[in-house]
Design an enzyme around this catalytic site. Structure first.
Site, PDB file in Angstrom:
ATOM      1  CB  CYS A  80      -0.945   0.006   1.198  1.00 45.09           C
ATOM      2  SG  CYS A  80      -0.123  -0.006   2.792  1.00 45.09           S
ATOM      3  CB  SER A  81      -0.026   4.784  -0.295  1.00 42.46           C
ATOM      4  OG  SER A  81       0.598   6.017  -0.014  1.00 42.46           O
TER       5      SER A  81
END
Length: 276
Positions: free
Chosen positions: A176-177
């Site tokens: 994820c980011s």
């Protein structure tokens, strides 16, 4: 509960109705399944895969996603997003991911309009309806479709169908980011982002594919699956030295283990309700 075959049939029917699509592709298993099914149902000429390159994901992730899309036989294009140009994202506000997804969906809609797609597709699944999901609001506003979610695909369904289809990344660890490593309100810079990315890359090289380095200014808080904490202890000294060389003063191991969305624990009920 619907069987996997029924869910697959629902997905196929939805794709046939759309005829031509643009797929937001990250290289993760969810978007890989969407892209693979779209290619199988609609054919290469009717599918465009788009991979975003930005400060919030590693160059390695971008390159791997581009290569995987090509291996699947897709027409693929990369697009660069300057997330840190948006103050909400740069200052990592609780709604920052809404603005990041809004920027990405806007770019995807532009690309879809240019290639004649009937819809933009992403890889959101039923599991994504839980937790704090500002991306859901951005998706709804942009008019994008989450066909896996619409067909009631959970992560177990995704992995099962991906394995059935022979997708090599069917058991890939989710990513994820990098913004999720920072407490809300922390200003994101190219330097502290690079610091966290380098720390996680090093830990993965030691054999810990699922790892998060949470940034607390001069403190690095390492999260690992609880079952791997014992394995990690033999690396204590070298990890401490390596992460200190990256700029952290203190290096800690979170005894609570890894849990996705941990930083959301600091949000109030009112903030969580904003994107419920």
């Amino acid at each position: 509960m619907a069987t996997l075959a029924t869910k697959k049939a629902t997905l196929v029917a939805a794709l046939k109705d759309l005829q031509r699509v643009t797929v937001a592709f990250s290289g993760g298993i969810d978007s890989t399944l969407v892209l693979k099914m779209a290619l199988d149902v609609l054919g290469r000429d009717n599918v465009t895969a788009v991979v975003a390159n930005s400060e919030l994901f590693t160059d390695e992730e971008f390159d791997k996603a581009m290569s995987l899309a090509e291996e699947l036989g897709a027409n693929v294009q990369g697009t660069t997003l300057d997330y840190l140009s948006d103050d909400h994202i740069k200052n990592n506000t609780p709604d920052s991911w809404y603005y990041a997804k809004k920027m990405f969906y806007s770019r995807l809609n532009d690309i879809a309009a240019n290639n004649g797609s009937a819809a933009v597709l992403d890889g959101m699944i039923k599991n994504d309806e839980n937790d704090y999901r500002p991306g859901l609001k951005a998706r709804s506003e942009a008019g994008a479709r989450s066909l896996l979610q619409e067909a009631d695909f959970f992560k177990t369904d995704v992995r099962a169908l991906a394995q059935e289809l022979g997708l090599t990344n069917w058991n890939k660890v989710a990513s994820c980011s990098v913004s999720s490593r920072f407490p809300y309100g922390t200003t994101l810079t190219h330097d502290n982002i690079a610091q966290v990315m380098a720390a996680e890359k090093y830990l993965r090289s030691l054999g810990f594919p699922t790892v998060r380095v949470r940034f607390h200014n001069d403190i690095a808080r390492i999260e690992l699956p609880e079952a791997r904490i014992g394995d990690f202890l033999v690396f204590n000294d070298r990890v401490n030295r390596q992460l200190q060389s990256l700029g952290f003063r203190y290096v800690t191991l979170d005894l609570g283990g890894f849990r996705s969305g941990r930083m959301n624990d600091t949000l109030t009920k009112a903030q969580l309700a904003t994107f419920a």
